[in-house]
Design an enzyme around this catalytic site. Structure first.
Site, PDB file in Angstrom:
ATOM      1  N   ASP A 260      -7.134   1.130  -1.542  1.00 46.73           N
ATOM      2  CA  ASP A 260      -6.592   0.735  -2.860  1.00 46.73           C
ATOM      3  C   ASP A 260      -7.691  -0.038  -3.587  1.00 46.73           C
ATOM      4  O   ASP A 260      -8.707  -0.415  -2.976  1.00 46.73           O
ATOM      5  CB  ASP A 260      -5.334  -0.154  -2.682  1.00 46.73           C
ATOM      6  CG  ASP A 260      -4.413  -0.120  -3.900  1.00 46.73           C
ATOM      7  OD1 ASP A 260      -4.863  -0.510  -4.991  1.00 46.73           O
ATOM      8  OD2 ASP A 260      -3.258   0.310  -3.750  1.00 46.73           O
TER       9      ASP A 260
ATOM     10  N   GLY B   3       3.380   2.543 -14.099  1.00 39.48           N
ATOM     11  CA  GLY B   3       4.269   1.417 -14.319  1.00 39.48           C
ATOM     12  C   GLY B   3       5.586   1.919 -14.868  1.00 39.48           C
ATOM     13  O   GLY B   3       5.853   3.122 -14.824  1.00 39.48           O
TER      14      GLY B   3
ATOM     15  N   CYS C 240       9.486  12.463 -13.757  1.00 37.65           N
ATOM     16  CA  CYS C 240       8.943  12.523 -15.123  1.00 37.65           C
ATOM     17  C   CYS C 240       8.356  13.896 -15.454  1.00 37.65           C
ATOM     18  O   CYS C 240       7.954  14.142 -16.585  1.00 37.65           O
ATOM     19  CB  CYS C 240       7.869  11.457 -15.334  1.00 37.65           C
ATOM     20  SG  CYS C 240       8.550   9.813 -15.427  1.00 37.65           S
TER      21      CYS C 240
ATOM     22  N   TYR D 123       1.776  10.697 -18.499  1.00 37.11           N
ATOM     23  CA  TYR D 123       2.051  10.516 -17.061  1.00 37.11           C
ATOM     24  C   TYR D 123       2.668  11.769 -16.422  1.00 37.11           C
ATOM     25  O   TYR D 123       2.231  12.228 -15.361  1.00 37.11           O
ATOM     26  CB  TYR D 123       2.988   9.314 -16.918  1.00 37.11           C
ATOM     27  CG  TYR D 123       3.432   9.004 -15.515  1.00 37.11           C
ATOM     28  CD1 TYR D 123       2.557   8.441 -14.586  1.00 37.11           C
ATOM     29  CD2 TYR D 123       4.755   9.239 -15.123  1.00 37.11           C
ATOM     30  CE1 TYR D 123       2.990   8.135 -13.295  1.00 37.11           C
ATOM     31  CE2 TYR D 123       5.190   8.924 -13.841  1.00 37.11           C
ATOM     32  CZ  TYR D 123       4.297   8.386 -12.935  1.00 37.11           C
ATOM     33  OH  TYR D 123       4.729   8.086 -11.664  1.00 37.11           O
TER      34      TYR D 123
ATOM     35  N   GLU E 150       6.689  -3.358 -14.285  1.00 31.18           N
ATOM     36  CA  GLU E 150       7.902  -3.283 -13.459  1.00 31.18           C
ATOM     37  C   GLU E 150       8.892  -2.262 -14.024  1.00 31.18           C
ATOM     38  O   GLU E 150       8.931  -1.997 -15.207  1.00 31.18           O
ATOM     39  CB  GLU E 150       8.550  -4.659 -13.325  1.00 31.18           C
ATOM     40  CG  GLU E 150       9.071  -5.284 -14.611  1.00 31.18           C
ATOM     41  CD  GLU E 150       7.991  -5.961 -15.454  1.00 31.18           C
ATOM     42  OE1 GLU E 150       6.795  -5.709 -15.243  1.00 31.18           O
ATOM     43  OE2 GLU E 150       8.363  -6.716 -16.365  1.00 31.18           O
ATOM     44  N   LYS E 151       9.744  -1.728 -13.111  1.00 25.65           N
ATOM     45  CA  LYS E 151      10.767  -0.758 -13.506  1.00 25.65           C
ATOM     46  C   LYS E 151      12.106  -1.469 -13.646  1.00 25.65           C
ATOM     47  O   LYS E 151      12.246  -2.624 -13.264  1.00 25.65           O
ATOM     48  CB  LYS E 151      10.893   0.312 -12.425  1.00 25.65           C
ATOM     49  CG  LYS E 151       9.583   0.819 -11.895  1.00 25.65           C
ATOM     50  CD  LYS E 151       9.284   2.177 -12.499  1.00 25.65           C
ATOM     51  CE  LYS E 151       7.959   2.716 -12.037  1.00 25.65           C
ATOM     52  NZ  LYS E 151       7.872   2.819 -10.592  1.00 25.65           N
TER      53      LYS E 151
ATOM     54  N   GLN F 279      22.002   4.558 -21.407  1.00 24.70           N
ATOM     55  CA  GLN F 279      21.120   5.541 -20.765  1.00 24.70           C
ATOM     56  C   GLN F 279      21.356   5.522 -19.255  1.00 24.70           C
ATOM     57  O   GLN F 279      21.672   4.461 -18.698  1.00 24.70           O
ATOM     58  CB  GLN F 279      19.635   5.310 -21.134  1.00 24.70           C
ATOM     59  CG  GLN F 279      18.998   4.038 -20.670  1.00 24.70           C
ATOM     60  CD  GLN F 279      19.174   2.868 -21.625  1.00 24.70           C
ATOM     61  OE1 GLN F 279      20.220   2.688 -22.231  1.00 24.70           O
ATOM     62  NE2 GLN F 279      18.147   2.033 -21.733  1.00 24.70           N
TER      63      GLN F 279
HETATM   64  P1  NAD Z   1       2.200   1.116  -7.420  1.00 27.92           P
HETATM   65  O1  NAD Z   1       1.625   0.891  -8.775  1.00 27.92           O
HETATM   66  O2  NAD Z   1       2.897  -0.010  -6.764  1.00 27.92           O
HETATM   67  O3  NAD Z   1       1.080   1.666  -6.434  1.00 27.92           O
HETATM   68  C1  NAD Z   1       0.006   2.449  -6.837  1.00 27.92           C
HETATM   69  C2  NAD Z   1      -1.248   1.844  -6.260  1.00 27.92           C
HETATM   70  O4  NAD Z   1      -2.376   2.655  -6.667  1.00 27.92           O
HETATM   71  C3  NAD Z   1      -1.526   0.426  -6.768  1.00 27.92           C
HETATM   72  O5  NAD Z   1      -1.601  -0.493  -5.695  1.00 27.92           O
HETATM   73  C4  NAD Z   1      -2.844   0.553  -7.498  1.00 27.92           C
HETATM   74  O6  NAD Z   1      -3.700  -0.586  -7.353  1.00 27.92           O
HETATM   75  C5  NAD Z   1      -3.461   1.768  -6.826  1.00 27.92           C
HETATM   76  N1  NAD Z   1      -4.524   2.335  -7.669  1.00 27.92           N
HETATM   77  C6  NAD Z   1      -4.531   2.453  -9.028  1.00 27.92           C
HETATM   78  N2  NAD Z   1      -5.712   2.919  -9.431  1.00 27.92           N
HETATM   79  C7  NAD Z   1      -6.467   3.106  -8.326  1.00 27.92           C
HETATM   80  C8  NAD Z   1      -7.803   3.563  -8.112  1.00 27.92           C
HETATM   81  N3  NAD Z   1      -8.586   3.899  -9.148  1.00 27.92           N
HETATM   82  N4  NAD Z   1      -8.263   3.634  -6.846  1.00 27.92           N
HETATM   83  C9  NAD Z   1      -7.475   3.260  -5.787  1.00 27.92           C
HETATM   84  N5  NAD Z   1      -6.213   2.817  -5.942  1.00 27.92           N
HETATM   85  C10 NAD Z   1      -5.721   2.743  -7.192  1.00 27.92           C
HETATM   86  O7  NAD Z   1       3.175   2.385  -7.569  1.00 27.92           O
HETATM   87  P2  NAD Z   1       4.223   3.008  -6.536  1.00 27.92           P
HETATM   88  O8  NAD Z   1       5.569   2.773  -7.118  1.00 27.92           O
HETATM   89  O9  NAD Z   1       3.935   2.556  -5.173  1.00 27.92           O
HETATM   90  O10 NAD Z   1       3.889   4.560  -6.709  1.00 27.92           O
HETATM   91  C11 NAD Z   1       3.222   5.334  -5.719  1.00 27.92           C
HETATM   92  C12 NAD Z   1       3.195   6.800  -6.170  1.00 27.92           C
HETATM   93  O11 NAD Z   1       4.532   7.253  -6.402  1.00 27.92           O
HETATM   94  C13 NAD Z   1       2.432   7.059  -7.464  1.00 27.92           C
HETATM   95  O12 NAD Z   1       1.817   8.322  -7.407  1.00 27.92           O
HETATM   96  C14 NAD Z   1       3.540   7.084  -8.495  1.00 27.92           C
HETATM   97  O13 NAD Z   1       3.168   7.797  -9.652  1.00 27.92           O
HETATM   98  C15 NAD Z   1       4.626   7.779  -7.718  1.00 27.92           C
HETATM   99  N6  NAD Z   1       5.987   7.543  -8.244  1.00 27.92           N
HETATM  100  C16 NAD Z   1       6.589   6.329  -8.079  1.00 27.92           C
HETATM  101  C17 NAD Z   1       7.886   6.149  -8.573  1.00 27.92           C
HETATM  102  C18 NAD Z   1       8.617   4.852  -8.400  1.00 27.92           C
HETATM  103  O14 NAD Z   1       9.794   4.770  -8.795  1.00 27.92           O
HETATM  104  N7  NAD Z   1       8.026   3.820  -7.834  1.00 27.92           N
HETATM  105  C19 NAD Z   1       8.545   7.192  -9.244  1.00 27.92           C
HETATM  106  C20 NAD Z   1       7.882   8.399  -9.394  1.00 27.92           C
HETATM  107  C21 NAD Z   1       6.618   8.586  -8.876  1.00 27.92           C
END
Ligand code: NAD
Length: 331
Positions: free
Chosen positions: A35, A78, A120, A149, A191-192, A218
């Site tokens: 990360d 986010g 999404c 996104y 945050e969500k 919604q």
């Molecule tokens: P999060 O933001 O908590 O985790 C993503 C991590 O990626 C972060 O820790 C961030 O520092 C890291 N990151 C960002 N840019 C980076 C880079 N250049 N190099 C290395 N690391 C990098 O999000 P999450 O909720 O844990 O989501 C994880 C995955 O699930 C993502 O692909 C997200 O799009 C997908 N997702 C999540 C949700 C949800 O509800 N949480 C819904 C749909 C999809």
């Protein structure tokens, strides 16, 4: 003794990646977490943790070296407020991260690769009513994904398919529907809704109101983090190479979400609607028919139980930061 399977979790400093790392280590995998930041709220469980920016090819090659399986969770992302106002940055960063990581995985002869997509990707034209028809995997086309996104997610889903067909890299694609739970971001703008509402309720005085984005009508479905990591793992073990929904199929309105969280807090909380704030699609729910068929399993943690854990974790964090008003003891 057979050697341990060596796994890379990208985004291991983030919400789902951190929980998944713990889950895999408990199941005796050797885990490398990568990360750009360390996990915020507790130390990583990874056997090895590297701080690397995965937008760069050389870092992706280093991250995937000597790795059997990749779980790709790194993303610049986010909640709706963030993704509606940072489209270029999100598309740029996530395209670079994901294309560079999958290509490095191929070059380093990784055997399996999981890509984390999202609800999404589903077309806006199917999500215009609060009482929406649950989304099935095949509803993705004709495409009209969430601007920025969602389009990157849909594009990467196809990249995974091409890498499987043309290069033999065994890929899995999971479409998450609103994952929530403890150790997730709850302030700062990324945050969500479950975390944002929990924070607002925790900070509010009994009998007052919190700001709610949109008119509260919604709808969404929410999946607890423990179910999410279990589902990811089961998908990785399956032979299913097409995208698969991973979420709950109980749809509720934002008003109902606020009511549940208020109930957990023990406070009576009203709602001030801010119609100028982004609220995303009008309605969204997951159709879990294929999930049940493929994984012979479905998420089972109730929204109430998940929110109870999430709310009290956020309340505890705010308390540690000294942001909660302590009740004054009456002699
Ligand atoms: P999060 O933001 O908590 O985790 C993503 C991590 O990626 C972060 O820790 C961030 O520092 C890291 N990151 C960002 N840019 C980076 C880079 N250049 N190099 C290395 N690391 C990098 O999000 P999450 O909720 O844990 O989501 C994880 C995955 O699930 C993502 O692909 C997200 O799009 C997908 N997702 C999540 C949700 C949800 O509800 N949480 C819904 C749909 C999809």
């Amino acid at each position: 003794m057979a050697s341990l399977t060596r796994v890379l979790v990208t985004g291991a400093g983030g919400f789902i990646g951190h929980h998944l790392t713990k889950y895999l280590v408990e199941r005796n995998y050797w885990v490398r977490g990568v990360d750009i930041k360390e996990p915020e709220y507790e130390p990583t469980a990874a056997d090895e943790f590297q701080l690397l920016d995965l937008r760069y090819r050389e870092n992706c090659l280093q991250a995937t070296k000597d790795i059997d399986e990749v779980y790709g969770l790194a993303a610049n992302m986010g909640g709706i407020g963030f993704i509606e106002t940072n489209k270029a940055v999100i598309v740029r960063d996530n395209t670079l991260i994901n294309l560079q990581t999958i290509e490095a995985a191929r070059e380093n002869s990784v055997k399996k690769y999981l890509y984390t997509s999202s609800a999404c990707i589903y077309p806006g034209y199917l999500q215009k009513e609060a009482d929406v028809t649950p989304l099935k995997e095949e509803h993705a086309y004709p495409a009209d994904a969430e601007d920025g996104y969602g389009w990157e997610k849909l594009y990467m889903e196809r990249v995974c398919r091409h890498y499987t067909e043309d290069f033999g890299l065994d890929t899995r694609v999971v479409r998450f529907h609103n994952i929530f739970g403890p150790l997730g971001t709850y302030d700062g703008g990324r945050e969500k809704s479950p975390a944002a509402i929990s924070r607002k309720v925790a900070l509010a005085d009994d009998g007052t109101s919190i700001e709610v984005w949109g008119d509260g009508k919604q709808t969404r479905s929410y999946c607890y983090i423990d179910d999410c990591v279990e589902g990811i793992y089961r998908l990785m073990q399956s032979e299913h190479r097409e995208p698969l929904n991973l979420g709950q199929d109980r749809m509720i309105s934002i008003d109902e979400l606020v009511e549940i969280v208020s109930g957990i807090s023990g406070k009576k909380i009203g709602m001030d609607y801010d119609l100028t704030k982004p609220q995303g699609v009008r309605g969204r729910n997951s159709d879990n028919t294929k999930l049940r068929e493929v994984l012979k399993w479905e998420p089972s943690v109730s929204l109430e139980d998940g929110l109870e854990k999430t709310y009290w974790w956020i309340e505890g964090e705010l308390r540690k930061k000294g942001l909660l008003k302590e009740a004054v003891a009456v002699a």
